[in-house]
Scaffold this motif. Structure first.
Motif, PDB file in Angstrom:
ATOM      1  N   ILE A  41      85.708 136.250  14.464  1.00  0.00           N
ATOM      2  CA  ILE A  41      85.362 134.915  14.002  1.00  0.00           C
ATOM      3  C   ILE A  41      84.325 134.944  12.877  1.00  0.00           C
ATOM      4  O   ILE A  41      84.344 134.081  11.985  1.00  0.00           O
ATOM      5  CB  ILE A  41      84.877 134.033  15.175  1.00  0.00           C
ATOM      6  N   VAL A  42      83.455 135.941  12.871  1.00  0.00           N
ATOM      7  CA  VAL A  42      82.445 136.027  11.807  1.00  0.00           C
ATOM      8  C   VAL A  42      83.115 136.381  10.484  1.00  0.00           C
ATOM      9  O   VAL A  42      82.843 135.759   9.443  1.00  0.00           O
ATOM     10  CB  VAL A  42      81.362 137.064  12.168  1.00  0.00           C
ATOM     11  N   GLU A  43      84.004 137.355  10.513  1.00  0.00           N
ATOM     12  CA  GLU A  43      84.732 137.729   9.301  1.00  0.00           C
ATOM     13  C   GLU A  43      85.561 136.559   8.778  1.00  0.00           C
ATOM     14  O   GLU A  43      85.598 136.288   7.570  1.00  0.00           O
ATOM     15  CB  GLU A  43      85.633 138.910   9.609  1.00  0.00           C
ATOM     16  N   ASP A  44      86.217 135.849   9.685  1.00  0.00           N
ATOM     17  CA  ASP A  44      87.030 134.718   9.268  1.00  0.00           C
ATOM     18  C   ASP A  44      86.171 133.574   8.744  1.00  0.00           C
ATOM     19  O   ASP A  44      86.594 132.823   7.858  1.00  0.00           O
ATOM     20  CB  ASP A  44      87.891 134.240  10.436  1.00  0.00           C
ATOM     21  N   ALA A  45      84.962 133.429   9.272  1.00  0.00           N
ATOM     22  CA  ALA A  45      84.049 132.392   8.780  1.00  0.00           C
ATOM     23  C   ALA A  45      83.674 132.650   7.321  1.00  0.00           C
ATOM     24  O   ALA A  45      83.613 131.722   6.506  1.00  0.00           O
ATOM     25  CB  ALA A  45      82.796 132.341   9.648  1.00  0.00           C
ATOM     26  N   ALA A  62      79.213 131.579   7.475  1.00  0.00           N
ATOM     27  CA  ALA A  62      79.909 130.626   6.614  1.00  0.00           C
ATOM     28  C   ALA A  62      78.935 129.934   5.664  1.00  0.00           C
ATOM     29  O   ALA A  62      79.210 129.799   4.464  1.00  0.00           O
ATOM     30  CB  ALA A  62      80.645 129.592   7.466  1.00  0.00           C
ATOM     31  N   MET A  63      77.789 129.501   6.194  1.00  0.00           N
ATOM     32  CA  MET A  63      76.800 128.815   5.355  1.00  0.00           C
ATOM     33  C   MET A  63      76.249 129.734   4.268  1.00  0.00           C
ATOM     34  O   MET A  63      76.028 129.312   3.134  1.00  0.00           O
ATOM     35  CB  MET A  63      75.664 128.280   6.235  1.00  0.00           C
ATOM     36  N   GLU A  64      76.058 130.990   4.612  1.00  0.00           N
ATOM     37  CA  GLU A  64      75.532 131.954   3.631  1.00  0.00           C
ATOM     38  C   GLU A  64      76.527 132.250   2.519  1.00  0.00           C
ATOM     39  O   GLU A  64      76.148 132.756   1.455  1.00  0.00           O
ATOM     40  CB  GLU A  64      75.153 133.254   4.348  1.00  0.00           C
ATOM     41  N   ASN A  65      77.792 131.942   2.765  1.00  0.00           N
ATOM     42  CA  ASN A  65      78.825 132.240   1.768  1.00  0.00           C
ATOM     43  C   ASN A  65      79.397 130.992   1.117  1.00  0.00           C
ATOM     44  O   ASN A  65      80.515 131.018   0.608  1.00  0.00           O
ATOM     45  CB  ASN A  65      79.934 133.069   2.408  1.00  0.00           C
ATOM     46  N   GLY A  66      78.627 129.898   1.154  1.00  0.00           N
ATOM     47  CA  GLY A  66      78.979 128.735   0.360  1.00  0.00           C
ATOM     48  C   GLY A  66      79.470 127.529   1.105  1.00  0.00           C
ATOM     49  O   GLY A  66      79.797 126.509   0.478  1.00  0.00           O
ATOM     50  N   ALA A  67      79.521 127.564   2.431  1.00  0.00           N
ATOM     51  CA  ALA A  67      79.960 126.391   3.182  1.00  0.00           C
ATOM     52  C   ALA A  67      78.884 125.314   3.160  1.00  0.00           C
ATOM     53  O   ALA A  67      77.682 125.612   3.188  1.00  0.00           O
ATOM     54  CB  ALA A  67      80.284 126.766   4.618  1.00  0.00           C
ATOM     55  N   SER A  68      79.317 124.069   3.127  1.00  0.00           N
ATOM     56  CA  SER A  68      78.387 122.946   3.241  1.00  0.00           C
ATOM     57  C   SER A  68      78.254 122.499   4.685  1.00  0.00           C
ATOM     58  O   SER A  68      77.186 122.055   5.116  1.00  0.00           O
ATOM     59  CB  SER A  68      78.872 121.776   2.378  1.00  0.00           C
ATOM     60  N   SER A  81      86.709 131.906   5.222  1.00  0.00           N
ATOM     61  CA  SER A  81      86.930 130.459   5.180  1.00  0.00           C
ATOM     62  C   SER A  81      86.012 129.791   4.174  1.00  0.00           C
ATOM     63  O   SER A  81      86.428 128.898   3.423  1.00  0.00           O
ATOM     64  CB  SER A  81      86.710 129.856   6.571  1.00  0.00           C
ATOM     65  N   ALA A  82      84.747 130.197   4.168  1.00  0.00           N
ATOM     66  CA  ALA A  82      83.787 129.615   3.238  1.00  0.00           C
ATOM     67  C   ALA A  82      84.147 129.943   1.792  1.00  0.00           C
ATOM     68  O   ALA A  82      84.129 129.069   0.912  1.00  0.00           O
ATOM     69  CB  ALA A  82      82.379 130.105   3.569  1.00  0.00           C
TER      70      ALA A  82
END
Length: 547
Positions: A270-274, A178-184, A277-278
């Protein structure tokens, strides 16, 4: 709350602490202690007989005993950190009796002959004291004794056998994605439950059950230009083992074209959804704010389940209909006169709503309820008409029935069992019809996925629901994400606006791990299934605008 309970809860992490009722915590144990076998069945039977025989000797006309061992493991992470890992065990016995025509209940964690006799005496004393103000004796629907039987959630991997490190690594991997794809910010958690329940009654039942549940939770937040947007994961709590996280029965259902959503059944990535989500949380930062008005709504199962829960599940609980829940949570618009009329129009002719405690993979699936009644499936609404309620042994005579529906439940050994919501689900459409087919038939609409905030009145009639992700539909195509969406309606109007239901290939479960009810309050776990469903001409408001 005791200081020890407060300290334990405070350490769970922000997301988890608000979700877990303190009554379900039990004592802290090691992960290895979760694997210990506990009391054997022969001893449980012997201890139960102590309660039953003592109760009969003191004048009880009926008695049941529930020996419960409740094991929980909760894992909480945030970004690159583990917030907490909690393992708990709760063990004891609850004894329920009828004496002088009145219920009495007591419980103890001293599961020895002396401790059980003392608790049984207390249950009898409570019943006799209550009988002084009881106006009518308890009337129980008959139940045939089952003898010695057992039931187990059909799991493929017991969470207790999976190392904590493996669970932590999976959550941290999702966080990193998620963090690698733009999550804060990102929080993830695993709620893992094993209920080892033994029931015995003077009806002649000795029932051993091993119940498993799992719930992966995720919330991803993106920040930009002084704003923030969050997108929850699209998992569903399930009555399954750890195989739900493994993908051993992977079955991914893509969302409608243009949404970028992947939806899950029987397993959860959960990884794909993370990652999704991001990406979508970032897109929400610049997404259009919805224009209020009438829209055709296309509601996916993870979203619709909550609406089913609040507008069907709760109002059709018979104790609520009768006013027993009025002080805590309200009553119901679906009063007995509507059911007795035989023609109360709950929804359109497409709407078939069923209660089912046997549904494989659901949170509410057990073989027998906490009164020893074998669980089953029954209609609540058939062809749009209200046909039944949810009722237990001491209620069904009030609706001229002589068989319990098998939906009595207690959250633990030290709480009395009472009527709880079974799995309540919307049957799929019978004709072949996909989500993309449904979207293509909509000129002006909104596709809503996932759960969000909601409000509903005390009769479960007028309501407002949000969601997790919203997508505009124009001329049969998904165009873009929307923000600030909520729809308003009333239960009867909403279900009568149901115009199309996708077929069984789209059917999925949504669930609630901690559904609250009763005084003192208890929680239960329940699922709601459906296929993606269309509702025409529903009023949509903009939640971001103020008057």
């Amino acid at each position: 709350m005791k200081r020890r309970d407060f300290v334990q809860l405070a350490g769970l992490g922000a997301a988890g602490a608000m979700m877990i009722p303190s009554a379900l915590m039990g004592k802290s144990i090691s992960a290895e202690a979760l694997l210990e076998p506990g009391m054997d069945i022969a001893t449980k039977k012997m201890m139960s007989d102590v309660a039953l025989n003592t109760a009969k000797s003191l004048g009880a006309t009926y008695a049941d005993a529930r020996i419960g061992r409740y094991l929980n493991q909760y894992v909480f992470t945030r970004e690159d950190k583990v917030q907490n890992v909690v393992n708990t065990e709760s063990f004891g016995i609850g004894i329920r009796v009828i004496a002088n025509g009145t219920w009495g209940f007591a419980s103890t964690n001293d599961v020895s002959p002396d401790g059980i006799k003392k608790a049984t005496n207390q249950a009898i004393a409570i019943a006799k004291a209550n009988s002084k103000i009881q106006t009518e004796p308890v009337e129980l629907a008959p139940v045939k004794g089952h003898g010695e039987v057992s039931w187990k959630t059909p799991i493929k991997k017991d969470f207790k056998d999976v190392p904590v490190s493996e669970k932590v690594d999976l959550l941290l991997k999702a966080n990193a994605a998620a963090m690698e794809n733009g999550a804060s910010y990102v929080t993830t958690a695993l709620f893992l439950v094993n209920e080892q329940k033994y029931f015995a009654s003077t009806d002649g039942s000795y029932i051993d059950q091993d119940v498993h549940r799992i719930w992966p939770y995720m919330n991803v937040t993106a920040i930009g230009d002084g704003k923030f947007k969050s997108r929850q994961g699209l998992s569903a709590p399930m009555g399954m083992g750890y195989e739900y996280m493994d993908g051993l029965d992977s079955e991914k259902i893509p969302g409608p074209q243009g949404t970028g959503l992947n939806l899950y059944r029987n397993s959860y990535d959960i990884v794909e959804d993370a990652i999704a989500s991001a990406v979508q949380a970032k897109e929400m930062l610049t997404a259009k704010s919805v224009d209020p008005g009438k829209y055709d709504l296309v509601l996916e199962p993870n979203h619709l389940g909550l609406t089913i829960h609040e507008s069907v599940g709760h109002p059709l609980e018979l104790d609520r209909v009768l006013g027993y829940e009025a002080n805590y949570a309200g009553t119901s618009f679906a009063t007995l006169d509507k059911w007795k009329s035989g023609d109360f129009n709950y929804g359109s002719k497409l709407v078939n709503l069923v209660a089912d405690k046997t549904q494989v993979g659901s949170l509410g699936a057990v073989g027998y309820d906490d009164e020893g009644v074998e669980c089953k499936k029954w209609d609540l609404v058939r062809d749009g008409i209200l046909v039944n309620y949810q009722a237990i042994r001491d209620q069904v005579h009030m609706i001229d029935q002589n068989e319990s529906h098998g939906c009595c439940y207690s959250q633990s050994w030290n709480d009395v069992q009472f009527q709880r919501m079974p799995n309540v689900s919307l049957e799929s459409g019978k004709e072949k019809y996909s989500v993309d087919d449904m979207v293509s038939d909509v000129e002006k609409g909104i596709y809503i996925a996932g759960r969000g905030s909601y409000s509903i009145d005390q009769q479960r009639y007028n309501f407002q629901f949000g969601g997790t992700a919203f997508f505009e539909i124009k001329d049969g195509k998904i165009t873009n994400q929307l923000n600030d969406v909520a729809y308003q309606s009333n239960t009867q109007e909403f279900w009568n606006s149901c115009s199309k239901i996708c077929d069984k290939d789209d059917y999925r479960l949504m669930g609630s791990f901690f559904d609250g009810k009763g005084q003192p309050s208890q929680v239960s776990a329940v699922s709601h299934g459906s296929s993606t469903t269309r509702f025409d001409g529903v009023n949509v408001i903009n939640t971001g605008r103020t008057i």
